[in-house]
Design a protein around this motif. Structure first.
Motif, short mmCIF file in Angstrom:
data_model
loop_
_atom_site.label_atom_id
_atom_site.label_comp_id
_atom_site.label_asym_id
_atom_site.label_seq_id
_atom_site.Cartn_x
_atom_site.Cartn_y
_atom_site.Cartn_z
N ARG A 177 -19.80 -52.56 -14.12
CA ARG A 177 -19.70 -53.03 -12.74
C ARG A 177 -19.90 -54.54 -12.66
O ARG A 177 -20.37 -55.18 -13.62
CB ARG A 177 -20.78 -52.36 -11.85
N GLY A 178 -19.60 -55.08 -11.49
CA GLY A 178 -19.72 -56.52 -11.30
C GLY A 178 -21.11 -57.05 -11.60
O GLY A 178 -21.27 -58.12 -12.22
N ASP A 179 -22.16 -56.31 -11.20
CA ASP A 179 -23.51 -56.85 -11.39
C ASP A 179 -24.04 -56.63 -12.82
O ASP A 179 -25.20 -56.92 -13.11
CB ASP A 179 -24.49 -56.27 -10.35
N TRP A 180 -23.18 -56.13 -13.74
CA TRP A 180 -23.55 -56.03 -15.16
C TRP A 180 -23.15 -57.32 -15.90
O TRP A 180 -23.46 -57.45 -17.09
CB TRP A 180 -22.81 -54.90 -15.86
N VAL A 181 -22.40 -58.17 -15.23
CA VAL A 181 -21.73 -59.25 -15.96
C VAL A 181 -22.35 -60.60 -15.59
O VAL A 181 -22.60 -60.89 -14.41
CB VAL A 181 -20.21 -59.24 -15.63
N LYS A 182 -22.58 -61.40 -16.63
CA LYS A 182 -23.13 -62.75 -16.42
C LYS A 182 -22.06 -63.64 -15.79
O LYS A 182 -20.91 -63.63 -16.26
CB LYS A 182 -23.52 -63.28 -17.80
N PRO A 183 -22.40 -64.41 -14.76
CA PRO A 183 -21.39 -65.29 -14.18
C PRO A 183 -20.77 -66.20 -15.25
O PRO A 183 -21.49 -66.78 -16.05
CB PRO A 183 -22.19 -66.10 -13.15
#
Ligand code: NDP
Length: 291
Positions: free
Chosen positions: A219-225
């Motif tokens: 998901r999106g919140d698993w990924v480092k910006p």
């Protein structure tokens, strides 16, 4: 941030054009035409379609392909004999045994029977062993992992010194892609079904390669910006709005992650076309090395 979309379709077209030009030069200089032998056992529809795509790709770049479509109940001895014949055939520079093969066959023995210099899938234990050891060079690297690294290189992503996380540890994708990242001096973490706090570990990645086979798991919140995300997964999900009733998605929730990552591969049109381009590259390399 909206990520750059890394188009495997476009990149693979460029690579196929490069290969086609090299095939012409090889033919002109040596009279040698690169040849790929495909070995398909049984009637799996997905395997048949992969093999068809591979043969078509060969024809498009001027390579020969030799198809062996074998019955589901073929014996181990008969299959080994066919592979031995292909090993001895000078027109064949690469042998591809389409996996999976039926359960009654011994896959390990079959893959080890493919001649090292024709092992264009890179699954021979000696090639995999060399890939896993420092300062050893395999003759061939498995196509999907090789395609992932090629995508990073052609996008200008620096690998050395970066935190890389590989999600999945299969013999075909996860493990070899992890070894390639290590060879390129990434600092590596490999995750799998027993990894604890998975989202937290994944969030450490500057480079994230996902090969799990679970639709839109990351998901999106698993990924480092700002991370670079390569999505190997190909999953069919029901979609009554499409003609076929399904559509393909990756292991990464593309619409969420593209807002967080700096670059991401789509599914379809990402790693898939690169896998076939790398198969052609390996076959050409095999033909160049043969004499
Ligand atoms: P495998 O099923 O062989 O391996 C899956 C890996 O993911 C395993 O290491 C497994 O862990 C891990 N895993 C499974 N579930 C979880 C979970 N919930 N959390 C964490 N890890 C998990 O798959 P493949 O590597 O063969 O393929 C992966 C995907 O890539 C598939 O969708 C496949 O279709 C696609 N693919 C695409 C290709 C292409 O050219 N685009 C080529 C090859 C594959 P464990 O080891 O602990 O079981």
């Amino acid at each position: 941030m909206t990520a750059k979309i890394i188009s495997g379709t476009e990149m693979a077209a460029t690579i196929r054009a490069e290969i086609k030009a090299e095939v012409e030069i090889l033919k002109a200089n040596t009279g040698r035409m690169p040849g790929l032998a495909t070995v398909l056992v049984g009637g799996r529809k997905d395997s048949q379609s992969y093999v068809r795509m591979k043969k078509k790709a060969c024809a498009e770049v001027g390579m020969a392909s030799f198809g062996h479509d074998l019955p589901e109940n073929i014996s181990q001895e008969e299959l080994l004999r066919i592979i031995q014949d292909l090993n001895e055939n000078p027109e064949v520079h690469g042998i591809l045994v389409q996996l999976p093969i039926p359960a009654h066959l011994n896959e390990e023995e079959i893959l080890a029977a493919v001649g090292l210099e024709k092992d264009i899938d890179g699954f021979h234990p000696i090639n995999i062993g060399r890939l896993s050891m420092k300062r050893r060079e395999p003759l061939f690297v498995p196509c999907t992992p090789k395609g992932c690294i090629e995508m990073l290189d052609r996008t200008g992503v620096q690998i050395e010194g970066k935190r890389a996380v590989v999600l999945g540890r299969s013999n075909i994708v996860g493990l070899p892609v992890a070894m390639l990242l290590l060879h390129r001096n990434a600092t590596l973490t490999i995750c799998h079904s027993r990894t604890q706090n998975l989202p937290q570990v994944v969030r450490e990645a500057d480079i994230l390669i996902v090969a799990v086979g679970r639709a839109e798991m990351v998901r999106g919140d698993w990924v480092k910006p700002g991370a670079v995300v390569i999505d190997v997964g190909t999953n069919a999900v029901d979609d009554p709005t499409t003609e076929k009733g399904y559509r393909w998605v990756g292991d990464v929730a593309f619409n969420e992650v593209k807002e967080i990552a700096s670059a991401i591969t789509p599914v379809p049109g990402g790693v898939g076309p690169m896998t076939i381009a790398m198969l052609l590259r390996n076959t050409l390399d095999g033909a160049k090395r043969s004499s």
